[in-house]
Design an enzyme around this catalytic site. Structure first.
Site, PDB file in Angstrom:
ATOM      1  N   TYR A 119      40.651 -37.445  17.093  1.00  0.00           N
ATOM      2  CA  TYR A 119      41.522 -38.597  16.882  1.00  0.00           C
ATOM      3  C   TYR A 119      41.357 -39.051  15.447  1.00  0.00           C
ATOM      4  O   TYR A 119      40.229 -39.152  14.944  1.00  0.00           O
ATOM      5  CB  TYR A 119      41.136 -39.741  17.835  1.00  0.00           C
ATOM      6  CG  TYR A 119      41.917 -41.005  17.588  1.00  0.00           C
ATOM      7  CD1 TYR A 119      43.083 -41.267  18.288  1.00  0.00           C
ATOM      8  CD2 TYR A 119      41.505 -41.925  16.623  1.00  0.00           C
ATOM      9  CE1 TYR A 119      43.820 -42.413  18.045  1.00  0.00           C
ATOM     10  CE2 TYR A 119      42.246 -43.077  16.372  1.00  0.00           C
ATOM     11  CZ  TYR A 119      43.393 -43.314  17.093  1.00  0.00           C
ATOM     12  OH  TYR A 119      44.124 -44.445  16.854  1.00  0.00           O
ATOM     13  N   GLU A 205      48.950 -42.586  12.971  1.00  0.00           N
ATOM     14  CA  GLU A 205      48.000 -42.153  13.992  1.00  0.00           C
ATOM     15  C   GLU A 205      48.238 -40.688  14.339  1.00  0.00           C
ATOM     16  O   GLU A 205      49.360 -40.303  14.695  1.00  0.00           O
ATOM     17  CB  GLU A 205      48.161 -43.014  15.250  1.00  0.00           C
ATOM     18  CG  GLU A 205      47.124 -42.702  16.305  1.00  0.00           C
ATOM     19  CD  GLU A 205      47.358 -43.504  17.592  1.00  0.00           C
ATOM     20  OE1 GLU A 205      48.447 -43.402  18.185  1.00  0.00           O
ATOM     21  OE2 GLU A 205      46.441 -44.245  17.987  1.00  0.00           O
TER      22      GLU A 205
END
Ligand code: GDP
Ligand code: MN
Length: 395
Positions: A119, A205
């Site tokens: 992530y 993101e």
């Protein structure tokens, strides 16, 4: 303003970030068969394009194959079948609410053999006013549940020097990378940082950022949000705005200089000032009910805006009663009172409304409310007003 995944990837491609080739379709699948010949595969990945995350773990309302909004498929025939079933279907994910979102756009991408998922996101840390990166070696799954169950697996890193995107922390150690992987990631972070600044982003993101079987980092998913306050100088990005993804009422409010967010509860709120609006929502919860919305009329609210606000609240069929909480400063409570009364008469609004006025011309405003002969109750004390509006919502 949020961008779709396909838009975000198109932009990031210009920064020469490692992305897989893909093709994008809107409302139809014309050329799909010939396009597929140019995309490496099988497998291919068929991805629903909506403004919400959690697509992979979501489900379609008609459950055509009991799989989610991101599907890995192994033949050209199946790509067509799956993409066709996704189009015009409604996808429900953790972020869409129960009503889900209609899929009008599809991205078909080359498949990728994933070795590990990470992530990575960039955002502004408001405490330090610095660009911050959030990384985790537990990518792929939704980061909120990692944050809940294994918070130690998420690391926040501040950029020390924005020009060189220099970070003090050792990414190698944090993500347990070898030297080659670390060098790749450094370049990726640098390019993402540059994109973040140039795009006036509020978030970028990448979840997941993956290492594939050959040891190469690839951005498999990309989400970009642009800071609304910068849209005036991002005219190219503004063209990418997808109004069909935005709540109609929220749009109407923002066009009228109000800030409205639809929520799931039954008590409509109309307040001037964001802080007071938050406090109003809190006190409604305190008495056991949920607010139907956040609505900040703004510090320069006038009669017209009050009427618009009323119309917006009325269009939400969940609303059972309304609390209006106004602190008169620059704005005058009596003027707001006139707006409320006019709106109720014009709209033939039947639900009970509790009004709490304090500040400039509060007593004049209350007098107008009390003499209005319509379904309006004026209560000076916020606690009492909240108690009353909750009680009325049960009737
Ligand atoms: P999200 O669920 O809305 O965040 O959509 P993603 O684009 O992140 O896709 C969900 C998951 O599908 C990812 O976390 C990956 O595990 C998986 N996925 C996406 N693309 C591929 C791919 O090309 N190959 C494989 N094997 N998995 C993929
Ligand atoms: Mn994702």
């Amino acid at each position: 303003m949020n961008l779709h995944e396909y838009q975000a990837k198109e932009i990031l491609r210009k920064y020469k970030l490692p992305l897989l080739s893909s093709k994008f379709y809107e409302n139809n699948l014309i050329n799909l068969e010939t396009d597929l010949k140019l995309l490496k595969g099988p497998p291919w990945v068929v991805k629903s394009q909506i403004h919400a995350g959690g697509r992979g773990a979501g489900y379609f309302k008609n459950k055509f194959n009991n799989k989610g909004g991101v599907q890995i498929v192994n033949s050209a025939h199946e790509v067509k079948k799956v993409a066709n079933s996704m189009l015009n279907n409604t996808l429900v994910t953790k972020q869409t609410g129960k009503q889900g979102k209609k899929v009008n756009r599809i991205l078909v991408e080359e498949g990728c053999k994933i070795k590990k998922e990470y992530y990575l996101s960039l955002l502004i840390d408001r405490t330090t006013s610095k660009l911050m990166m959030i990384v985790s070696s537990s990518g792929g799954v939704d980061i909120e549940s990692v944050a809940e169950k294994n918070p130690e697996k998420i690391k926040n890193i501040l950029f020390q020097d924005i020009k060189s995107f220099y970070i003090k922390d050792d990414l190698r150690k944090i993500l347990d990378l070898n030297e080659d992987q670390y060098q790749q990631l450094k370049i990726i972070v640098n390019k993402l940082g540059k994109a973040f600044v140039e795009l006036d982003a509020s978030t970028i993101e990448i979840n997941p950022l993956v290492l594939d079987e050959s040891g190469k980092f690839i951005l498999l998913d990309a989400k970009i949000s642009i800071d609304d306050n910068a849209l005036f100088r991002q005219s190219e990005l503004l063209k990418l705005r997808d109004l069909s993804e935005e709540n109609e009422l929220e749009l109407e409010a923002s066009e009228n200089n109000m800030n409205y967010i639809k929520l799931e509860g039954q008590i409509g709120c109309m307040v001037n000032g964001a802080g007071l609006a938050m406090a109003t929502m809190d006190i409604i919860k305190e008495f056991g009910k949920e607010p139907a919305n956040f609505l900040d009329l703004g510090g320069t609210a006038n009669k017209e805006r009050t009427k618009k606000g009323f119309k917006i609240i009325q269009s939400d069929s969940n609303v059972k009663s309304v609390l209006i909480n106004i602190f008169g400063g620059i704005i005058h409570c009596d003027m707001i009172a006139k707006g409320i009364i006019e709106a109720i008469n014009e709209l033939n609004f039947k639900l009970p409304v509790v009004v709490r006025f304090q500040g400039t011309n509060a007593s004049e405003g209350r007098k107008l409310i009390n003499n209005s002969n319509i379904n309006l109750i004026s209560i000076d004390d916020l606690t009492e007003a909240a108690k009353k509006v909750v009680e009325l919502s049960n009737k």
